[in-house]
Design an enzyme around this catalytic site. Structure first.
Site, short mmCIF file in Angstrom:
data_model
loop_
_atom_site.label_atom_id
_atom_site.label_comp_id
_atom_site.label_asym_id
_atom_site.label_seq_id
_atom_site.Cartn_x
_atom_site.Cartn_y
_atom_site.Cartn_z
CB ILE A 11 -0.98 -0.02 1.20
CG1 ILE A 11 -2.18 0.90 0.94
CG2 ILE A 11 -0.28 0.34 2.50
CD1 ILE A 11 -3.34 0.67 1.88
N GLY A 32 3.68 -4.65 10.96
CA GLY A 32 2.75 -4.82 9.83
C GLY A 32 2.71 -3.63 8.91
CB VAL A 33 -0.04 -2.28 6.82
CG1 VAL A 33 -1.13 -1.92 7.80
CG2 VAL A 33 -0.10 -1.38 5.60
CG ASP A 34 1.20 1.51 12.43
OD1 ASP A 34 1.40 2.60 11.86
OD2 ASP A 34 0.92 1.41 13.64
CB THR A 118 -7.04 -9.55 8.27
OG1 THR A 118 -6.11 -8.89 7.40
CG2 THR A 118 -8.44 -9.04 8.01
N GLY A 119 -4.26 -9.00 10.34
CA GLY A 119 -2.89 -9.46 10.55
C GLY A 119 -2.67 -9.72 12.03
CE1 TYR A 121 -3.63 -4.84 17.41
CE2 TYR A 121 -5.33 -3.45 16.45
CZ TYR A 121 -4.22 -3.61 17.27
OH TYR A 121 -3.72 -2.51 17.95
N1 AR6 Z 1 0.71 -3.06 2.28
C1 AR6 Z 1 -0.54 -3.58 2.34
N2 AR6 Z 1 -0.92 -4.47 3.28
C2 AR6 Z 1 0.01 -4.85 4.18
C3 AR6 Z 1 1.33 -4.35 4.20
C4 AR6 Z 1 1.68 -3.41 3.18
N3 AR6 Z 1 2.89 -2.86 3.11
N4 AR6 Z 1 2.00 -4.95 5.24
C5 AR6 Z 1 1.13 -5.79 5.83
N5 AR6 Z 1 -0.06 -5.74 5.21
P1 AR6 Z 1 -1.49 -5.74 10.21
P2 AR6 Z 1 -3.75 -5.31 12.10
C6 AR6 Z 1 -1.30 -6.47 5.48
O1 AR6 Z 1 -0.90 -6.74 11.12
O2 AR6 Z 1 -4.11 -6.75 12.05
C7 AR6 Z 1 0.53 -2.97 14.03
O3 AR6 Z 1 1.56 -3.26 14.94
C8 AR6 Z 1 -1.23 -7.72 6.31
O4 AR6 Z 1 -0.75 -8.81 5.52
O5 AR6 Z 1 -0.59 -4.72 9.59
O6 AR6 Z 1 -4.85 -4.30 11.95
C9 AR6 Z 1 -0.32 -1.79 14.47
O7 AR6 Z 1 0.46 -0.79 15.11
C10 AR6 Z 1 -2.69 -7.88 6.67
O8 AR6 Z 1 -3.40 -8.43 5.56
O9 AR6 Z 1 -2.65 -4.87 10.97
C11 AR6 Z 1 -1.28 -2.43 15.43
O10 AR6 Z 1 -0.70 -2.60 16.73
C12 AR6 Z 1 -3.17 -6.43 6.86
O11 AR6 Z 1 -2.17 -5.62 6.22
C13 AR6 Z 1 -1.53 -3.78 14.82
O12 AR6 Z 1 -0.37 -4.07 14.03
C14 AR6 Z 1 -3.32 -5.99 8.29
O13 AR6 Z 1 -2.27 -6.54 9.08
C15 AR6 Z 1 -2.72 -3.77 13.89
O14 AR6 Z 1 -2.99 -5.07 13.44
#
Ligand code: AR6
Length: 172
Positions: A11, A32-34, A118-119, A121
């Protein structure tokens, strides 16, 4: 009629008016994405996040995108999945709704969402994708947004979104 589509990839590379971050209530970064968004946007993003002093679960806050191709970042805080009886569905839908509200307030035309919650969390993917698509379909036209990309980082996520969007024309 807005266009809704599943986009494979990262993203942080998507050129839209706003990308959505899957943040936590501190808004101070994480994995993750954050983590990827903070790395790509540069340190100014953390400083801009600090100004908000956190964000409630189900809500979203706006910052500039700094070094990202996207002009804005909407930091949405999804629910941590417990067992489905702790308002997880409503809180997840609320994230998508609040992001579309922010898009309307800023007069934006395009937005990209990751699969919030979905990651790390642990929200079940099928259920989360269904909520994401239904909520966006319900609210997108009132928001003025014309293009919505659901950015899918892994093959499983892409398969689920393609299936849910693909059986019908990819419009709201
Ligand atoms: N681009 C798009 N999607 C992504 C990317 C990217 N670069 N990287 C990961 N994903 P998650 P959550 C996907 O864990 O479950 C953080 O520590 C990933 O494969 O990023 O909402 C925050 O600070 C999955 O499909 O977010 C919070 O503490 C999706 O993004 C916590 O994680 C969400 O995964 C939030 O957890």
């Amino acid at each position: 009629m807005a266009e809704l589509k599943a986009t494979p990839g990262d993203i942080t590379r998507i050129a839209v008016d706003a990308i959505v971050n899957a943040a936590n209530t501190t808004l101070l970064g994480g994995g993750g994405v954050d983590g990827a968004i903070h790395r790509a946007a540069g340190p100014e993003l953390l400083a801009a996040c600090r100004i908000h002093k956190g964000c409630a679960t189900g809500d979203a806050k706006c910052t500039p995108g700094f070094r990202l191709p996207a002009k804005w970042v909407f930091h949405a805080v999804g629910p941590v999945w417990r067992d489905g009886t702790h308002h997880e569905d409503e809180l997840l839908a609320s994230c998508y709704r609040h992001c579309l509200d922010l898009a309307r307030e800023h007069g934006l035309r395009s937005i990209a969402f990751p699969a919030i919650s979905t990651g790390i969390y642990g929200f079940p993917l099928d259920r989360a994708a269904d909520i994401a698509i239904r909520t966006v379909r319900e609210h997108v036209d009132a928001s003025g947004v014309e293009r919505v990309e659901f950015v899918c980082f892994d093959r499983q996520t892409l398969a689920v979104y393609t299936h849910l969007l693909g059986n019908e024309p990819q419009t709201s």
